[in-house]
Design a protein around this motif. Structure first.
Motif, PDB file in Angstrom:
ATOM      1  N   GLU A 169      -2.252   8.895   8.457  1.00  0.00           N
ATOM      2  CA  GLU A 169      -3.716   9.463   8.673  1.00  0.00           C
ATOM      3  C   GLU A 169      -4.336   9.323   7.305  1.00  0.00           C
ATOM      4  OE1 GLU A 169      -3.415  13.908   9.199  1.00  0.00           O
ATOM      5  OE2 GLU A 169      -4.914  13.658  10.337  1.00  0.00           O
ATOM      6  N   ALA A 170      -3.870   9.346   6.174  1.00  0.00           N
ATOM      7  CA  ALA A 170      -4.187   9.184   4.874  1.00  0.00           C
ATOM      8  C   ALA A 170      -4.905   7.853   5.030  1.00  0.00           C
ATOM      9  CB  ALA A 170      -3.089   9.045   3.637  1.00  0.00           C
ATOM     10  N   PHE A 171      -4.319   6.843   5.844  1.00  0.00           N
ATOM     11  CA  PHE A 171      -4.898   5.518   5.851  1.00  0.00           C
ATOM     12  C   PHE A 171      -6.033   5.398   6.275  1.00  0.00           C
ATOM     13  CE2 PHE A 171      -0.574   4.104   4.305  1.00  0.00           C
ATOM     14  CZ  PHE A 171      -1.092   3.337   3.004  1.00  0.00           C
ATOM     15  N   ALA A 172      -6.141   6.259   7.643  1.00  0.00           N
ATOM     16  CA  ALA A 172      -7.184   6.175   8.472  1.00  0.00           C
ATOM     17  C   ALA A 172      -8.395   6.877   7.739  1.00  0.00           C
ATOM     18  CB  ALA A 172      -7.039   7.301   9.542  1.00  0.00           C
ATOM     19  N   HIS A 173      -8.001   7.520   6.979  1.00  0.00           N
ATOM     20  CA  HIS A 173      -9.488   8.530   6.105  1.00  0.00           C
ATOM     21  C   HIS A 173      -9.471   7.701   4.717  1.00  0.00           C
ATOM     22  CE1 HIS A 173      -9.767  12.264   8.278  1.00  0.00           C
ATOM     23  NE2 HIS A 173      -8.512  11.840   8.556  1.00  0.00           N
ATOM     24  N   GLU A 192       4.326  -1.189   9.919  1.00  0.00           N
ATOM     25  CA  GLU A 192       3.116  -1.114  10.663  1.00  0.00           C
ATOM     26  C   GLU A 192       1.989  -1.251   9.569  1.00  0.00           C
ATOM     27  OE1 GLU A 192       4.925   2.361  13.508  1.00  0.00           O
ATOM     28  OE2 GLU A 192       4.180   2.860  11.637  1.00  0.00           O
ATOM     29  N   ILE A 193       1.939  -0.691   8.343  1.00  0.00           N
ATOM     30  CA  ILE A 193       1.000  -1.092   7.133  1.00  0.00           C
ATOM     31  C   ILE A 193       0.860  -2.463   7.280  1.00  0.00           C
ATOM     32  CG2 ILE A 193       0.496  -0.571   5.138  1.00  0.00           C
ATOM     33  CD1 ILE A 193      -0.121   1.633   6.683  1.00  0.00           C
ATOM     34  N   ALA A 194       2.033  -3.231   6.877  1.00  0.00           N
ATOM     35  CA  ALA A 194       1.850  -4.534   6.659  1.00  0.00           C
ATOM     36  C   ALA A 194       0.923  -5.451   7.863  1.00  0.00           C
ATOM     37  CB  ALA A 194       3.330  -5.541   6.608  1.00  0.00           C
ATOM     38  N   THR A 195       1.241  -4.835   9.173  1.00  0.00           N
ATOM     39  CA  THR A 195       0.458  -5.567  10.362  1.00  0.00           C
ATOM     40  C   THR A 195      -0.768  -4.848  10.278  1.00  0.00           C
ATOM     41  OG1 THR A 195       2.634  -5.037  11.506  1.00  0.00           O
ATOM     42  CG2 THR A 195       0.540  -5.725  12.684  1.00  0.00           C
ATOM     43  N   LEU A 196      -1.249  -3.687   9.932  1.00  0.00           N
ATOM     44  CA  LEU A 196      -2.621  -3.071  10.005  1.00  0.00           C
ATOM     45  C   LEU A 196      -3.407  -3.483   8.853  1.00  0.00           C
ATOM     46  CD1 LEU A 196      -1.558   0.662  10.998  1.00  0.00           C
ATOM     47  CD2 LEU A 196      -2.965  -0.862  12.456  1.00  0.00           C
ATOM     48  N   ASP A 197      -2.803  -3.674   7.823  1.00  0.00           N
ATOM     49  CA  ASP A 197      -3.636  -4.069   6.564  1.00  0.00           C
ATOM     50  C   ASP A 197      -4.837  -3.525   6.502  1.00  0.00           C
ATOM     51  OD1 ASP A 197      -3.917  -5.356   4.427  1.00  0.00           O
ATOM     52  OD2 ASP A 197      -4.521  -7.428   5.246  1.00  0.00           O
ATOM     53  N   PRO A 198      -4.704  -2.091   6.133  1.00  0.00           N
ATOM     54  CA  PRO A 198      -5.784  -1.107   5.936  1.00  0.00           C
ATOM     55  C   PRO A 198      -6.784  -1.402   4.933  1.00  0.00           C
ATOM     56  CG  PRO A 198      -3.856   0.349   5.991  1.00  0.00           C
ATOM     57  CD  PRO A 198      -3.400  -1.064   5.992  1.00  0.00           C
ATOM     58  N   ALA A 199      -6.325  -2.028   3.918  1.00  0.00           N
ATOM     59  CA  ALA A 199      -7.357  -2.774   2.883  1.00  0.00           C
ATOM     60  C   ALA A 199      -8.467  -3.437   3.559  1.00  0.00           C
ATOM     61  CB  ALA A 199      -6.464  -3.247   1.797  1.00  0.00           C
ATOM     62  N   THR A 200      -8.112  -4.239   4.522  1.00  0.00           N
ATOM     63  CA  THR A 200      -9.280  -4.740   5.185  1.00  0.00           C
ATOM     64  C   THR A 200     -10.205  -4.148   6.135  1.00  0.00           C
ATOM     65  OG1 THR A 200      -7.857  -5.427   7.161  1.00  0.00           O
ATOM     66  CG2 THR A 200      -7.557  -6.840   5.141  1.00  0.00           C
ATOM     67  N   LEU A 201      -9.967  -2.746   6.152  1.00  0.00           N
ATOM     68  CA  LEU A 201     -10.679  -2.115   7.038  1.00  0.00           C
ATOM     69  C   LEU A 201     -11.670  -1.256   6.232  1.00  0.00           C
ATOM     70  CD1 LEU A 201      -7.982  -0.849   9.226  1.00  0.00           C
ATOM     71  CD2 LEU A 201      -9.521  -2.594   9.836  1.00  0.00           C
ATOM     72  N   ARG A 244     -11.950   7.445  12.244  1.00  0.00           N
ATOM     73  CA  ARG A 244     -12.229   5.735  12.450  1.00  0.00           C
ATOM     74  C   ARG A 244     -12.139   5.218  11.159  1.00  0.00           C
ATOM     75  NH1 ARG A 244     -14.407   9.519  14.959  1.00  0.00           N
ATOM     76  NH2 ARG A 244     -14.053   9.057  17.287  1.00  0.00           N
ATOM     77  N   ARG A 245     -11.691   3.841  11.134  1.00  0.00           N
ATOM     78  CA  ARG A 245     -11.719   3.109   9.720  1.00  0.00           C
ATOM     79  C   ARG A 245     -11.711   1.640  10.232  1.00  0.00           C
ATOM     80  NH1 ARG A 245      -7.874   2.981   4.304  1.00  0.00           N
ATOM     81  NH2 ARG A 245      -8.907   1.168   3.632  1.00  0.00           N
ATOM     82  N   GLY A 246     -12.907   0.989   9.758  1.00  0.00           N
ATOM     83  CA  GLY A 246     -13.016  -0.334  10.205  1.00  0.00           C
ATOM     84  C   GLY A 246     -13.539  -0.221  11.788  1.00  0.00           C
ATOM     85  N   MET A 284       0.830  -1.297   0.206  1.00  0.00           N
ATOM     86  CA  MET A 284      -0.070   0.044   0.214  1.00  0.00           C
ATOM     87  C   MET A 284       0.642   1.195   0.003  1.00  0.00           C
ATOM     88  SD  MET A 284      -3.101  -1.158   2.414  1.00  0.00           S
ATOM     89  CE  MET A 284      -4.211   0.158   2.172  1.00  0.00           C
ATOM     90  N   LEU A 285       2.126   1.117  -0.221  1.00  0.00           N
ATOM     91  CA  LEU A 285       2.957   2.149  -0.367  1.00  0.00           C
ATOM     92  C   LEU A 285       3.622   2.195  -1.719  1.00  0.00           C
ATOM     93  CD1 LEU A 285       4.719   2.042   3.040  1.00  0.00           C
ATOM     94  CD2 LEU A 285       2.959   3.587   2.668  1.00  0.00           C
ATOM     95  N   GLY A 286       3.925   3.449  -2.128  1.00  0.00           N
ATOM     96  CA  GLY A 286       4.413   3.448  -3.478  1.00  0.00           C
ATOM     97  C   GLY A 286       5.559   4.851  -3.484  1.00  0.00           C
ATOM     98  N   VAL A 287       5.926   5.155  -4.727  1.00  0.00           N
ATOM     99  CA  VAL A 287       6.803   6.363  -4.759  1.00  0.00           C
ATOM    100  C   VAL A 287       6.736   6.686  -6.273  1.00  0.00           C
ATOM    101  CG1 VAL A 287       8.843   4.813  -5.884  1.00  0.00           C
ATOM    102  CG2 VAL A 287       9.126   7.068  -4.359  1.00  0.00           C
ATOM    103  N   CYS A 288       6.970   8.037  -6.730  1.00  0.00           N
ATOM    104  CA  CYS A 288       7.196   8.588  -8.055  1.00  0.00           C
ATOM    105  C   CYS A 288       8.515   8.506  -8.333  1.00  0.00           C
ATOM    106  CB  CYS A 288       6.483  10.003  -7.910  1.00  0.00           C
ATOM    107  SG  CYS A 288       5.027  10.085  -7.076  1.00  0.00           S
ATOM    108  N   TYR A 289       8.810   7.996  -9.578  1.00  0.00           N
ATOM    109  CA  TYR A 289      10.067   7.718 -10.087  1.00  0.00           C
ATOM    110  C   TYR A 289      10.191   8.398 -11.476  1.00  0.00           C
ATOM    111  CZ  TYR A 289      14.384   5.058 -11.002  1.00  0.00           C
ATOM    112  OH  TYR A 289      15.785   4.425 -11.329  1.00  0.00           O
ATOM    113  N   TYR A 290      11.229   8.768 -11.898  1.00  0.00           N
ATOM    114  CA  TYR A 290      11.757   9.432 -13.114  1.00  0.00           C
ATOM    115  C   TYR A 290      13.009   8.717 -13.775  1.00  0.00           C
ATOM    116  CZ  TYR A 290       8.230  12.787 -11.225  1.00  0.00           C
ATOM    117  OH  TYR A 290       7.014  13.158 -10.637  1.00  0.00           O
TER     118      TYR A 290
END
Ligand code: GAL
Length: 655
Positions: free
Chosen positions: A342-346, A390-399, A611-613, A1-7
């Motif tokens: 915070e972005a994931f929470a929203h 942290e994101i790997a543990t939280l797995d926001p996609a499931t929330l 709140r999320r999930g 769920m993380l990425g980057v802009c690359y040139y």
């Protein structure tokens, strides 16, 4: 769920593989490429040079990265501008051509540009639409950034005339709709119509509104064609666009987002806070200088989610100082992680950092990346390492993101009205919306944003302060929503043609609350009057409307200093005729929440919740330790009851 802009085009090809491996090792999954590379993808007219791009894609995909292609239309190359000079936009204020040498130097009304943009987009989609390494597409880049929605070119004038013909049918209808008898502004034919720029003094507001609408529809038409070209060739790939706030572009983001799978947002909290608070005293600015305003990111995350009702993406996340605000401080330690969580929470589905490596050349040399130009890790790096774990543990996609009980209506026409007809220099539509948002956040509430034509169902409270020219069908749906509705000031103040409504404001909103605004005044913010409400006094400032004394079925629940009605209530609908301060907004919202059984809290300065999930996420923007507002014995999934400065805590909430 993380990425980057690359040139990749900025770096030696020998670096690509190790860059890709380092991205993976850091825990990044997505990489966006290509959005400014037109001169390298098509170095000569019609001569595509896709081999290097193929190679870059292969290299990134081989490392296990998922690729998002940005279409390169924001940067037309020099040869294209020389072949078709009329693609350049014309500045509506100075009347000068905005030339080659930076980016976004194109006119949405130019048929040549639309054709050429479609050609390069189609060529890319033909080549990469079925590539297994590619998962999605970003159209263009921040459409209308750098004030590029409006152009005063000959093509824009012709396009505007055709748009007027289609909308009004006859020139007589247009003259009547705009009130052109005023100051002898009548036209005899559509070909005579000027753009509302360069006149001696102000042009007709109806004319300006029509031009805004035309310009917005030109942008949307341009964009729709690009999306359709990609969709037809890239089955299974998502299509998104990286939006910036509507008040920075003046374009109808709801219309622009309509054909997309989801909307994305570019989050630069320090840059935007610096611009927002440029005139605020140092004492107010200093606490947020390195954290960003605690509602700034969230305000636009929630709006972006509202554009597509899907997990949105943060396509660009500030990782350090930017280069484009008035001043460009470094984020406080911990903030890059905090903003991302915070972005994931929203409701974010991905947070992607801008950019992988700081560029040692070009316009953005002073803009941080995750790496420095010498390949060493920049300050945010360890925060991304922690975040990935942290994101790997939280797995926001499931929330799941549940609908909020409070919704704020955001309406591009309200924004246009506020800009076209100022009446009060300090009246600003976005600030009115933002003030309500801050009040809700200070009470610990989650907020959704809705457009005037969205579904109103499911919200207990709908705040629609500056809903300027409501369509009767939308008013009917709002009436049927069962929500407590807050309107005004300036709600229903104009017809869709920017004239005063028959029977005075609030026009069609009288179906919700039968009142008439008989007089309006505006005041300097440092010379406010008084608002008496709920046995307390608040300022009544900037915009003050005077409803006529109401009939028996309307209650006067707030009054000005002279006793005149300022706030009226009819059933579930409240009309507030003035602007006030954060104390009033919080107090008003608190009482509405109490009516609907919505729990509120008084959060300490700098602490925010979302709140999320089944999780409640708390963000501490302040420099002090804060206690999480969680019941004793709560199970924390991140952090604990004492939230460190610039820290985050997440706990399971009983629902
Ligand atoms: C964004 C833009 C990027 C880059 C960045 C710098 O607005 O999309 O290309 O310029 O700002 O902060």
């Amino acid at each position: 769920m993380l990425g980057v802009c690359y040139y990749p085009e900025h770096w030696p090809q020998e670096w690509w593989a190790s860059d890709a491996q380092r991205m993976r090792a850091l825990g990044l999954t997505y990489v966006r490429i290509g959005e400014f590379a037109w001169s390298r993808l098509e170095p000569e007219p019609g001569l595509y040079a896709f081999e290097w791009f193929d190679q870059a894609i292969e290299t990134l995909a081989a490392a296990g990265l998922k690729i998002v292609i940005g279409t390169p239309t924001a940067t037309p190359p020099k040869w294209l501008v020389d072949l078709f000079p009329e693609i350049l936009p014309v500045d509506p204020v100075t009347g000068r051509v905005r030339g080659f040498g930076s980016r976004r130097h194109y006119d949405f009304s130019s048929a040549d540009f639309r054709r050429e943009a479609l050609r390069i987009t189609t060529a890319l989609a033909d080549r990469y639409g079925r590539h297994p390494g590619i998962v999605g597409w970003q159209t263009d880049n921040e459409l209308c950034c750098h004030d590029t929605a409006l152009s005063a070119s000959p093509a824009a004038r012709t396009g505007f005339q055709a748009w007027c013909r289609a909308r009004y049918g006859t020139i007589g209808a247009l003259n009547a709709a705009w009130g052109n008898v005023f100051w002898s502004m009548e036209y005899r034919s559509f070909d005579e119509i000027e753009l509302p720029v360069g006149a001696v003094t102000e042009t007709s507001p109806s004319h300006r509104l029509a031009f805004r609408r035309y310009a917005s529809s030109a942008v949307t038409g341009f964009h729709d064609a690009m999306v359709a070209a990609i969709r037809a060739r890239a089955p299974g790939h998502f299509v998104t666009h990286n939006f910036i706030p509507m008040h920075e572009t003046g374009v109808d983001n709801h219309a622009l987002a309509a054909p997309l799978d989801f909307a994305s947002y570019d989050n630069y909290p320090l840059g935007r806070t610096d611009l927002l608070m440029a005139d605020r005293p140092a004492a107010e600015f200093l606490p947020v200088m390195r954290t960003g305003h605690p509602d700034m990111g969230a305000f636009f995350f929630d709006q972006t989610r509202g554009l597509s009702r899907q997990p949105f993406w943060v396509m660009e996340q500030q990782p350090g100082p930017v280069n484009w605000a008035n001043h460009n401080p470094r984020p406080a330690p911990g903030m890059v992680r905090l903003w991302s969580l915070e972005a994931f929470a929203h409701g974010a589905g991905c947070v992607s950092f801008f950019r992988w490596r700081q560029a040692p050349f070009g316009q953005e040399q002073m803009h941080a990346g995750l790496l420095r130009p010498d390949n060493s890790e920049a300050e945010a790096w360890p925060e991304i390492v922690a975040l990935a774990r942290e994101i790997a543990t939280l797995d926001p996609a499931t929330l799941p993101v549940r609908p909020a009980r409070i919704a704020i209506m955001v309406d591009v026409e309200g924004q246009w009205l506020g800009e076209i007809e100022r009446q009060a220099r300090s009246y600003d539509y976005t600030s009115v919306i933002f003030a309500y948002y801050q009040a809700a956040r200070a009470l610990g509430l989650d907020v959704d944003f809705i457009g005037p034509s969205d579904d109103y169902i499911g919200h207990d409270i709908i705040l629609a302060p500056g809903w300027v020219s409501p369509r009767p069908a939308d008013v009917e749906r709002l009436a049927a929503s069962g929500a407590l509705v807050v309107l005004g000031p300036r709600a229903g103040a104009k017809t869709p043609e920017f004239t005063l409504p028959d029977g005075l404001a609030p026009g069609p909103l009288r179906a919700l609350i039968p009142l008439r605004i008989t007089s309006v005044e505006t005041l300097r913010p440092d010379c406010p009057g008084i608002l008496h409400w709920n046995n307390a006094q608040f300022p009544a400032t900037i915009w003050r409307e005077y409803p006529e004394p109401p009939g028996p079925d309307i209650a006067v629940i707030g009054r000005y200093e002279d006793g005149a009605p300022a706030i009226l209530r009819h059933g579930d609908v409240i009309y507030v005729g003035t602007l006030s301060d954060p104390h009033f907004l919080r107090s008003q919202l608190e009482s509405l929440c109490a009516e609907r059984g919505i729990v509120t809290r008084h959060l300490p300065e700098g602490l925010r919740l979302r709140r999320r999930g089944a999780l409640c996420w708390a963000f501490n923007y302040s420099a002090a330790i804060q206690t999480a507002p969680a019941p004793a014995g709560t199970e924390f999934v991140l952090g604990g009851p004492e939230i460190p400065a610039r820290g985050v805590a997440i706990w399971r909430e009983e629902t």
